[in-house]
Design a protein around this motif. Structure first.
Motif, short mmCIF file in Angstrom:
data_model
loop_
_atom_site.label_atom_id
_atom_site.label_comp_id
_atom_site.label_asym_id
_atom_site.label_seq_id
_atom_site.Cartn_x
_atom_site.Cartn_y
_atom_site.Cartn_z
N GLN A 159 -36.51 0.26 -44.07
CA GLN A 159 -35.37 0.06 -43.17
C GLN A 159 -35.51 -1.24 -42.39
O GLN A 159 -34.55 -1.99 -42.23
N PHE A 160 -36.71 -1.51 -41.90
CA PHE A 160 -36.97 -2.73 -41.15
C PHE A 160 -36.72 -3.96 -42.01
O PHE A 160 -36.01 -4.89 -41.60
N LEU A 161 -37.28 -3.98 -43.21
CA LEU A 161 -37.10 -5.12 -44.10
C LEU A 161 -35.64 -5.29 -44.51
O LEU A 161 -35.13 -6.41 -44.60
N HIS A 162 -34.96 -4.19 -44.73
CA HIS A 162 -33.53 -4.26 -45.07
C HIS A 162 -32.75 -4.91 -43.93
O HIS A 162 -31.89 -5.77 -44.17
N ARG A 163 -33.05 -4.53 -42.71
CA ARG A 163 -32.37 -5.12 -41.54
C ARG A 163 -32.68 -6.61 -41.42
O ARG A 163 -31.79 -7.41 -41.13
N ILE A 164 -33.92 -6.99 -41.65
CA ILE A 164 -34.30 -8.41 -41.57
C ILE A 164 -33.56 -9.21 -42.64
O ILE A 164 -32.98 -10.27 -42.36
N PHE A 165 -33.54 -8.72 -43.87
CA PHE A 165 -32.86 -9.44 -44.96
C PHE A 165 -31.36 -9.51 -44.72
O PHE A 165 -30.74 -10.55 -44.95
N ALA A 166 -30.76 -8.44 -44.22
CA ALA A 166 -29.32 -8.45 -43.92
C ALA A 166 -29.02 -9.45 -42.81
O ALA A 166 -28.03 -10.19 -42.87
N TYR A 167 -29.88 -9.51 -41.82
CA TYR A 167 -29.73 -10.45 -40.71
C TYR A 167 -29.80 -11.89 -41.22
O TYR A 167 -28.97 -12.73 -40.90
N LEU A 168 -30.81 -12.17 -42.05
CA LEU A 168 -30.95 -13.52 -42.59
C LEU A 168 -29.79 -13.90 -43.50
O LEU A 168 -29.27 -15.01 -43.43
N LEU A 169 -29.37 -12.98 -44.34
CA LEU A 169 -28.25 -13.23 -45.24
C LEU A 169 -26.97 -13.56 -44.48
O LEU A 169 -26.22 -14.45 -44.86
N LYS A 170 -26.78 -12.87 -43.39
CA LYS A 170 -25.60 -13.11 -42.55
C LYS A 170 -25.53 -14.57 -42.09
O LYS A 170 -24.47 -15.18 -42.06
N PHE A 171 -26.67 -15.13 -41.72
CA PHE A 171 -26.70 -16.50 -41.23
C PHE A 171 -26.75 -17.53 -42.35
O PHE A 171 -26.27 -18.65 -42.17
N LEU A 172 -27.30 -17.16 -43.48
CA LEU A 172 -27.38 -18.10 -44.60
C LEU A 172 -26.05 -18.26 -45.30
O LEU A 172 -25.81 -19.28 -45.96
N THR A 173 -25.16 -17.28 -45.14
CA THR A 173 -23.87 -17.33 -45.84
C THR A 173 -22.73 -17.80 -44.95
O THR A 173 -21.58 -17.73 -45.34
N LYS A 174 -23.05 -18.29 -43.77
CA LYS A 174 -22.00 -18.79 -42.87
C LYS A 174 -21.51 -20.14 -43.32
O LYS A 174 -22.13 -20.98 -43.80
#
Length: 109
Positions: free
Chosen positions: A94-109
């Motif tokens: 769950q922690f890693l999923h949240r980290i990857f989702a967070y990073l993806l959010k900023f990388l796709t802006k």
């Protein structure tokens, strides 16, 4: 010690910082708090203070610590290695999923 308006200004600055760090727009927070966008802007400017109820909504909806908003003091430190070593497999995933989702959010802006 800050008082009244000065406190509201500091809280507003931290609110804006938290919102932008999370990648949300003012309109998103306004909708969550059930206020107009103009009223929400007043929170960030410090011309209107946040009620306890609004602080709770921000915490429940976005995980923004009310103590941080009010005082500027947050957790001292987060030790990733310690957390990973002392959690269950599900917690780690769950922690890693949240980290990857967070990073993806900023990388796709």
């Amino acid at each position: 010690m800050l008082e009244g308006k000065d406190n509201n200004i500091q809280v507003g600055r931290r609110l804006k910082e938290a919102r932008t760090n999370l990648g949300y727009r003012q309109v998103d927070f306004a909708e969550t708090l059930k206020v107009t966008e103009e009223h929400y802007r007043k929170y960030e400017l410090g011309s209107t203070g946040l009620s306890a109820n609004k602080l709770i909504i921000l915490y429940q909806s976005y995980g923004i610590d009310p103590t941080y908003l009010l005082t500027g003091k947050g957790p001292k430190e987060f030790d990733v290695e310690y957390f990973i070593a002392n959690c269950t497999k599900d917690q780690k995933e769950q922690f890693l999923h949240r980290i990857f989702a967070y990073l993806l959010k900023f990388l796709t802006k």
